[in-house]
Design a protein around this motif. Structure first.
Motif, short mmCIF file in Angstrom:
data_model
loop_
_atom_site.label_atom_id
_atom_site.label_comp_id
_atom_site.label_asym_id
_atom_site.label_seq_id
_atom_site.Cartn_x
_atom_site.Cartn_y
_atom_site.Cartn_z
N THR A 250 6.07 -24.31 32.48
CA THR A 250 4.67 -23.90 32.31
C THR A 250 3.73 -25.10 32.23
O THR A 250 2.60 -25.04 32.69
N ILE A 304 -6.27 -7.93 30.25
CA ILE A 304 -5.00 -8.06 31.00
C ILE A 304 -5.00 -7.14 32.22
O ILE A 304 -4.53 -7.50 33.29
N GLU A 307 -7.17 -8.84 34.77
CA GLU A 307 -6.55 -10.06 35.32
C GLU A 307 -5.48 -10.53 34.33
O GLU A 307 -5.78 -10.93 33.20
N ARG A 308 -4.21 -10.51 34.77
CA ARG A 308 -3.08 -10.80 33.88
C ARG A 308 -3.21 -12.14 33.17
O ARG A 308 -2.88 -12.29 31.99
N THR A 309 -3.70 -13.13 33.90
CA THR A 309 -3.69 -14.49 33.34
C THR A 309 -4.70 -14.69 32.20
O THR A 309 -4.72 -15.74 31.57
N THR A 310 -5.55 -13.67 31.94
CA THR A 310 -6.50 -13.85 30.83
C THR A 310 -5.79 -14.08 29.50
O THR A 310 -6.24 -14.85 28.67
N GLU A 312 -2.03 -14.10 29.42
CA GLU A 312 -0.61 -14.36 29.61
C GLU A 312 -0.42 -15.69 30.33
O GLU A 312 -0.96 -15.88 31.43
N ILE A 313 0.36 -16.59 29.75
CA ILE A 313 0.57 -17.90 30.40
C ILE A 313 1.82 -17.90 31.26
O ILE A 313 2.07 -18.83 32.01
N ILE A 314 2.64 -16.84 31.13
CA ILE A 314 3.85 -16.72 31.96
C ILE A 314 3.85 -15.30 32.51
O ILE A 314 3.53 -14.35 31.78
N ASP A 315 4.22 -15.15 33.78
CA ASP A 315 4.36 -13.80 34.32
C ASP A 315 5.73 -13.28 33.86
O ASP A 315 6.76 -13.83 34.25
#
Ligand code: KIV
Ligand code: ZN
Length: 508
Positions: A250, A304, A307-310, A312-315
């Protein structure tokens, strides 16, 4: 260009030193296979001199597992090194890892030797290991509480004798990250020959700093990390493999390092280890905990979804968490079950699938929707249990606040049915007493843990027990929608493990 970090997995050795954990021969092989799928660089398979069971497991892993280096641990004693070599000699890539204490407190009270004698023992051990194999690792046990100049001296001697990796263990989890950074720098500046070998670290988690300390050492130039799945290990455990690997992945922008780990296998490996060892993963554990990607706050959930990355730093999908697409229930067929299990990474033989399908139908009768966690629990419980010497046929309990709890249990062994009844402090205790009457084994319950593995009123409950059976510590897990049944299944699972361990030792 980014530098490679070698991942040295010691789940089978230091991880098995976790209090209450014993793995069977079969489990060790299965876990080594999964560590290979995870693509670790080195598997520390065990300590062959410690017991005949350890020796046989290391030998079998060396013969069967191709790809990673297979490493055997040995004290700096000739008999340990001979035994280690015997166990790993058929490996494609064998390594002997020899160690000796270097802190004054351990030299004086544990070894009762002088520093000079310790250096001589280290030299002789590395030379002996080197006479067998090119790849030799030397560890200075309790390095972080040792005199720094003495460390440079002993590491220099080990390198001269042929060590190719030198390991700096924080054996009692004492050092601070900034201090460890300085120690590694000091070793690089003052140890003769250090530029020609790999510097490794092995951090324990007594102060919760194992991962931070390992990272700090990497930033100072170490290039091998010794770690375990789920952070298992002696006392508070070792640095957790999944955390180290995902930090490197990461934050590659800052670290300029990489590993060869197949990160899509992380979650599966973590679950496998938890199931085999009977040590649950805490829900808020970084990377692999059930809550690691659970968003509770409405604000977070809303973001989320946009946009998931808001937040979450890992998918989570990258490391092997899956989301259900089709809901399985009692109308689902064998094909749908196989597809879903394969999506989850379980490739079952026809026989295994048939057994899983029977349990799936039983569960679907009791539970409307079967989730991925239910399926994993079902496969873990029914397909991958150790050989079932005692199998539950039925259980019947009567209990209440004005009744003496009574249980009748029917168990099958080699197609013969045995039934017993007993009373107890509660229905579970009564059932355990009835089982003890059937098996005739002397048991002591050390701990009992129950948790819901899925949500809803019809949730599956998982029970984990730590038992002492005839003086041997074993763990067991059981899963059912009925908590007394889970408890009985966990107890039987532990007893079956005990019988497997004893049988494996008799077979050696
Ligand atoms: O913690 C420790 O020092 C060890 C050594 C054997 C490397 O486990
Ligand atoms: Zn250790």
């Amino acid at each position: 260009m980014a530098d490679k970090v070698y991942i040295f997995d010691t789940t089978l050795r230091d991880g098995e030193q976790t209090a209450g954990v014993t793995l069977t021969f079969q489990e060790k092989l299965e876990l080594a296979e999964q560590l290979k799928n995870l693509n670790v660089d080195i598997i520390e398979a065990g300590f062959p001199y410690a017991s005949p069971g350890d020796f046989e497991a290391v030998k079998a892993i060396s013969e069967k597992i191709k790809g990673p280096t297979i490493c055997a641990l040995a004290r700096a004693l000739p008999q340990d090194i001979d035994r280690a070599w015997e166990a790993i000699r058929h490996s494609q890539k064998p390594r002997i890892h020899t160690f000796i204490s270097t802190s004054d407190v351990q030299i004086k009270h544990q070894l009762r030797k002088s520093r000079e004698e310790v250096i001589e023992m280290a030299k002789a051990a590395v030379e002996k290991a080197k006479s067998y194999v090119k790849d030799v690792e030397f560890s200075a046990m309790d390095a972080t509480r040792s005199d720094w100049d003495f460390l440079c001296q002993i590491f220099g001697a080990a390198i001269k004798a042929g060590a190719t990796t030198i390991n700096v263990p924080d054996t009692v989890g004492y050092i601070l990250p900034s201090e460890f950074h300085k120690l590694i720098e000091y070793l690089f500046e003052n140890t003769p020959g250090i530029d020609d070998v790999i510097v490794s670290v092995h951090c324990h988690n007594d102060l919760g700093l194992a991962v931070s300390n390992s990272l700090s050492a990497l930033q100072a130039g170490a290039r091998q990390v010794e770690c375990t799945i789920n952070g298992l290990g002696e006392r508070a455990g070792n640095a957790s493999l999944e955390e180290i690997v995902m930090i490197i992945d990461t934050r590659k922008d800052m670290l300029d390092l990489y590993t060869n780990i197949n990160i899509g296998e992380i979650v599966r490996t973590s679950r496998l280890v938890s199931r085999m060892t009977g040590v649950p993963v805490q829900p808020n554990k970084a990377i692999v905990g059930d809550n690691a990607f659970a968003h509770q706050s409405g604000i977070h959930q809303d973001a989320i979804l946009k946009e998931r990355t808001t937040f979450e730093i890992i998918d989570p999908k990258r490391i092997g968490f899956h989301e259900s697409r089709i809901v399985l229930g009692k109308l689902s067929g064998r094909h749908a079950l196989r597809n879903r299990l394969e999506d989850l990474g379980y490739y079952l033989s026809d026989d295994q699938l048939n057994r899983a399908f029977i349990r799936f139908k039983e569960l679907a009768d009791r539970k409307k929707e079967i989730s991925d966690r239910d399926l994993e629990a079902l496969v873990e419980n029914d397909v991958k249990t150790p050989a079932e010497h005692y199998k539950l046929d039925y259980i019947q309990v009567t209990t209440g606040n004005r009744l003496t709890p009574t249980a009748t249990v029917g168990l099958r062994r080699n197609h013969t049915m045995r039934e017993e009844s007993a009373i107890g402090d509660g229905p579970v205790d009564a059932a355990y007493n009835a089982i003890d009457r059937i098996t005739g084994l002397k048991t002591r319950l050390i701990s009992f843990n129950v948790q819901a593995v899925t949500s809803g009123q019809d949730a599956l409950g998982e029970v984990q027990v730590h038992l002492e059976v005839e003086g041997v510590r074993v763990t067991g897990r059981g899963i059912s929608t009925d908590i007394v049944e889970s408890s009985v299944r966990a107890y039987l699972n532990a007893i079956n493990r005990y019988i497997n361990v004893v049988k494996a030792e008799e077979d050696v």
